[in-house]
Design a protein around this motif. Structure first.
Motif, PDB file in Angstrom:
ATOM      1  N   SER A 149     -68.097-121.221  25.659  1.00  0.00           N
ATOM      2  CA  SER A 149     -68.281-121.877  24.364  1.00  0.00           C
ATOM      3  C   SER A 149     -69.214-123.080  24.461  1.00  0.00           C
ATOM      4  O   SER A 149     -69.813-123.477  23.459  1.00  0.00           O
TER       5      SER A 149
ATOM      6  N   LEU B  96     -63.496-119.226  28.921  1.00  0.00           N
ATOM      7  CA  LEU B  96     -63.893-119.163  27.521  1.00  0.00           C
ATOM      8  C   LEU B  96     -64.438-120.496  27.021  1.00  0.00           C
ATOM      9  O   LEU B  96     -65.378-120.531  26.208  1.00  0.00           O
ATOM     10  N   ARG B  97     -63.881-121.595  27.489  1.00  0.00           N
ATOM     11  CA  ARG B  97     -64.396-122.904  27.061  1.00  0.00           C
ATOM     12  C   ARG B  97     -65.766-123.178  27.674  1.00  0.00           C
ATOM     13  O   ARG B  97     -66.626-123.790  27.023  1.00  0.00           O
TER      14      ARG B  97
ATOM     15  N   GLU C 269     -58.803-119.366  29.910  1.00  0.00           N
ATOM     16  CA  GLU C 269     -59.148-120.404  28.936  1.00  0.00           C
ATOM     17  C   GLU C 269     -60.326-121.242  29.412  1.00  0.00           C
ATOM     18  O   GLU C 269     -61.227-121.587  28.632  1.00  0.00           O
TER      19      GLU C 269
ATOM     20  N   LEU D 237     -65.807-116.274  20.044  1.00  0.00           N
ATOM     21  CA  LEU D 237     -64.898-115.944  21.142  1.00  0.00           C
ATOM     22  C   LEU D 237     -63.448-115.914  20.683  1.00  0.00           C
ATOM     23  O   LEU D 237     -62.643-115.138  21.197  1.00  0.00           O
TER      24      LEU D 237
ATOM     25  N   ILE E 205     -62.936-123.510  21.788  1.00  0.00           N
ATOM     26  CA  ILE E 205     -63.408-122.126  21.817  1.00  0.00           C
ATOM     27  C   ILE E 205     -64.258-121.858  20.576  1.00  0.00           C
ATOM     28  O   ILE E 205     -63.876-122.222  19.456  1.00  0.00           O
TER      29      ILE E 205
ATOM     30  N   ARG F 119     -60.853-112.779  21.204  1.00  0.00           N
ATOM     31  CA  ARG F 119     -59.501-112.869  21.751  1.00  0.00           C
ATOM     32  C   ARG F 119     -58.458-112.300  20.791  1.00  0.00           C
ATOM     33  O   ARG F 119     -57.346-111.958  21.206  1.00  0.00           O
TER      34      ARG F 119
END
Length: 362
Positions: free
Chosen positions: A100, A96-97, A93, A258, A254, A262
């Motif tokens: 982002s 991904l953040r 996570e 993305l 996110i 997921r």
């Protein structure tokens, strides 16, 4: 050693008979009905203790605990557990953040910022990306051997569960951003959600609330890392981990692209998942996605992860269509014995549970 889904359900075979980022979901007080159910499960399975948090409609609706967190000391919802490989979804996570935020793309070459010295002489290191790390496609073993890190397969090929892949992307994050992955987790996840019981290490916190481990009838001190790992040994309560899951479920922080990534299988494992189980419990799609294992039944998607070390077993799943899920934490390696009884007691989806049971019994 941390377990992937298939290895988890193989172990289960022995017991098949037995809100917004600034305002996290309100955690209810201890749920008496859930406590009573868990007390029965602890008695029936012999697990040292189990702590559970349930999510319905995107909110934590029940928390409970039963058993002992240490000799003669009852577990409570405030008890923190080592959750082994449940660390990986948190690390994913964070990655991904960060992506982002525009810090990097998940398809960028990690070699542009970080190369492990052990594989610097192998040209395959240039093919490693954050996507491959999060979907277990680095070609690394689970953990490096005595002689160091080495490829056992080509990056981007068949999936192979790897804690080293997560450690690798953590090194990449630090090299690129100047901050450790756990520091980024505090900035992007734990801090905004107001989570105080979840951490990669126990530094600066009271270690007395961490569950000891009971194995083979003896109590052992909890495993607490002095330095953070992106793949293993996160410390948390069931409620704090459930609040994290709610944030993931809501897609907070996110980008839409993305989120779409997921929602699909990155590394297919359906053939392996469905081998030897009835067709009616075989998912239509199954495999690793970014930080999770994904199972699709007729358009209903389930995300799952397990964690298992010599001192703990943990399990989490969630489904976006109903915005529901469950976190199950235990403080012994035989904690897997509690998983199916908990899922059955809360009325988890029969087809999903049927898949777990079928795999466990094959």
């Amino acid at each position: 050693m941390p377990l992937s889904f298939l290895r988890c359900v193989t172990v289960l075979a022995a017991v098949t008979s037995a809100a917004c980022a600034s305002a996290p979901p309100v955690t209810p007080s201890r749920d008496a009905d859930l406590d009573a159910t868990l007390s029965t499960i602890v008695k029936d399975t012999g697990v040292a203790s189990v702590s559970v948090a349930r999510i319905e409609d995107g909110r934590i609706v029940a928390v409970g605990a039963a058993g002992e967190r240490a000799a003669g000391q009852p577990a409570t919802p405030a008890t923190r557990y080592n959750v082994a490989s449940l660390t990986k979804p948190v690390s994913a996570e964070v990655v991904l953040r960060l992506a982002s935020e525009g810090r990097f793309s998940i398809d960028d070459r990690m070699a542009d910022a970080w190369v492990d010295p052990d594989i610097a002489g192998d040209p395959r290191h240039a093919r490693l990306t954050p996507r491959f790390a999060l979907a277990h496609q680095t070609g690394f073993p689970n953990w490096r051997g005595p002689s160091g890190l080495a490829f056992i397969a080509d990056p981007g090929g068949a999936p192979g569960y790897s804690g080293e892949g997560y450690e690798y992307v953590a090194h990449y994050v630090q090299a690129l951003t100047g901050a450790r992955l756990d520091q980024q987790a505090q900035r992007l996840v734990f801090g905004p959600l107001g989570l105080r019981a979840i951490a990669f290490t126990a530094t600066g916190t009271d270690a007395l609330d961490i569950a000891s481990s009971k194995r083979e009838g003896h109590w052992h001190a909890p495993v607490i890392r002095a330095t953070p790992s992106a793949a293993d040994d996160l410390l948390t309560t069931a409620a704090d981990y459930a609040a994290f899951v709610v944030s993931v479920m809501e897609g907070e922080g996110i980008s839409p692209s993305l989120l779409a990534e997921r929602r699909r299988v990155q590394a297919d494992r359906r053939g392996e998942i469905c081998a030897g189980i009835p067709a009616d419990v075989c998912p239509d799609h199954a495999g690793f996605t970014l930080g999770w294992e994904l199972f699709d039944f007729g358009g209903t998607t389930y995300y799952l992860h397990t964690g298992a070390d010599e001192d703990a077993f943990a399990f989490v799943y969630w489904t976006p269509s109903t915005r529901s899920g469950t976190v199950i934490l235990t403080n012994s390696p035989d904690g897997y014995r509690a998983v199916l009884p908990v899922l059955e007691s809360i009325g988890a989806d029969a087809r999903f549970v049927g898949m777990l049971r079928a795999q466990a019994s094959r």
